[in-house]
Design a protein around this motif. Structure first.
Motif, PDB file in Angstrom:
ATOM      1  N   ASN A  98       0.819  -1.212   0.000  1.00 10.21           N
ATOM      2  CA  ASN A  98       0.000   0.000   0.000  1.00 10.21           C
ATOM      3  C   ASN A  98       0.854   1.263   0.000  1.00 10.21           C
ATOM      4  O   ASN A  98       0.370   2.339  -0.326  1.00 10.21           O
ATOM      5  CB  ASN A  98      -0.920  -0.010   1.228  1.00 10.21           C
ATOM      6  N   LEU A 122      -3.889  -2.448  -3.391  1.00  7.79           N
ATOM      7  CA  LEU A 122      -4.266  -1.030  -3.436  1.00  7.79           C
ATOM      8  C   LEU A 122      -5.779  -0.869  -3.515  1.00  7.79           C
ATOM      9  O   LEU A 122      -6.363  -0.001  -2.841  1.00  7.79           O
ATOM     10  CB  LEU A 122      -3.594  -0.336  -4.618  1.00  7.79           C
ATOM     11  N   PHE A 167      -7.311  -1.728  -0.059  1.00  6.96           N
ATOM     12  CA  PHE A 167      -7.058  -0.671   0.913  1.00  6.96           C
ATOM     13  C   PHE A 167      -7.929   0.553   0.640  1.00  6.96           C
ATOM     14  O   PHE A 167      -8.323   1.265   1.579  1.00  6.96           O
ATOM     15  CB  PHE A 167      -5.588  -0.261   0.888  1.00  6.96           C
TER      16      PHE A 167
END
Length: 261
Positions: free
Chosen positions: A110, A205, A208
């Motif tokens: 992330n 990604l 998140f």
């Protein structure tokens, strides 16, 4: 603790028993891992006579961080921590083992922009360890990347074997450092620590993005104020949180600066 209940476990942890173990023991085992890393991991090991401390060159920091992390991971399940009363469950270490593999293989991505390599030494260290364990435990399925409802999860099948692999990698990285084996260090870093799987990276990604969890956090540390008796003897310490984050950073830079400006 401030991030408790932010949805991370529900999104990334494979099942409820593992999530419960992390709920119960990750805070203490994560703190113990840091303590062992800093106080004993970095303090352990020796160079052979005549070996240049900078022999590993650009990879020295990542390999040293890996050595300290591996030391901490290896000793975290040790019975001595139970005997000392620091942990009350011999399975507590599994919370940190799971978190470490999850972070090293997935969630720390992330912090990386799409298409970029891993550059920071601590992040290289974590991916190196997790990827090496995944690779060298593949035959016995010690750790696996599995799919559930289209999402990737870490599955640890054999925690004891994982500890054995941690010991093997610790021994090899200690050898590399003790002997100043630059070529072996480069090989480890290049094979396991730098490149990112673009498909897995995009998945991390995207997952998140649904949680609104920032990739980095800052902490405001309390000012420790001593309380003394009439003889000037310290009898207590109070904690004061009177600073903002910028004020704290400016004070620290003034109080602990090494340049004469």
């Amino acid at each position: 603790m401030a991030s408790h209940g932010n949805g991370f476990n529900e999104e990334f942890v494979i099942d409820k028993p593992t999530a419960q173990l992390m709920e119960d023991y990750l805070y203490i085992t994560d703190m113990l891992h840091t303590d062992l890393h800093e106080c004993l991991g970095h303090a352990s090991g020796q160079l052979l006579p005549g070996v240049d401390p900078d022999a590993l060159k650009e990879n020295g920091s990542a390999l040293e961080e890996a050595r300290a992390d591996l030391f901490a991971l290896y000793y975290l399940p040790d019975q001595k921590l139970i005997e000392l009363g620091i942990l009350d469950n011999p399975d507590a270490y599994k919370a940190e083992y799971y978190k470490y593999m999850l972070n090293g293989l997935m969630t720390q991505l992330n912090r990386i922009e799409p298409g970029k390599d891993i550059e920071e030494a601590h992040m290289r260290n974590r991916q190196l360890i997790a990827s090496w364990i995944l690779d060298h435990g593949k035959k016995d399925k010690v750790v696996e990347l599995v799919k559930k409802k289209g999402k990737t999860y870490i599955k640890i099948n054999d925690y004891k074997k994982m500890r054995e692999l941690i010991g093997e990698l610790l021994a090899e990285i200690q050898r590399i450092k003790s002997e100043g084996d630059y070529e072996a260090g480069v090989a480890l870093i290049n094979k396991y620590a730098v490149k990112v799987d673009p498909k897995l990276h995009k998945e991390v990604l995207d997952r998140f993005a649904t949680l609104d969890i920032p990739p980095y956090r800052g902490f405001i540390n309390p000012v420790l104020v001593p309380m003394t008796d009439k003889n000037g003897v310290i009898v207590d310490v109070t904690l004061e949180y009177g600073e903002t984050y910028p004020e704290q950073m400016l004070r620290l830079s003034k109080d602990f600066r090494t340049l004469g400006y």
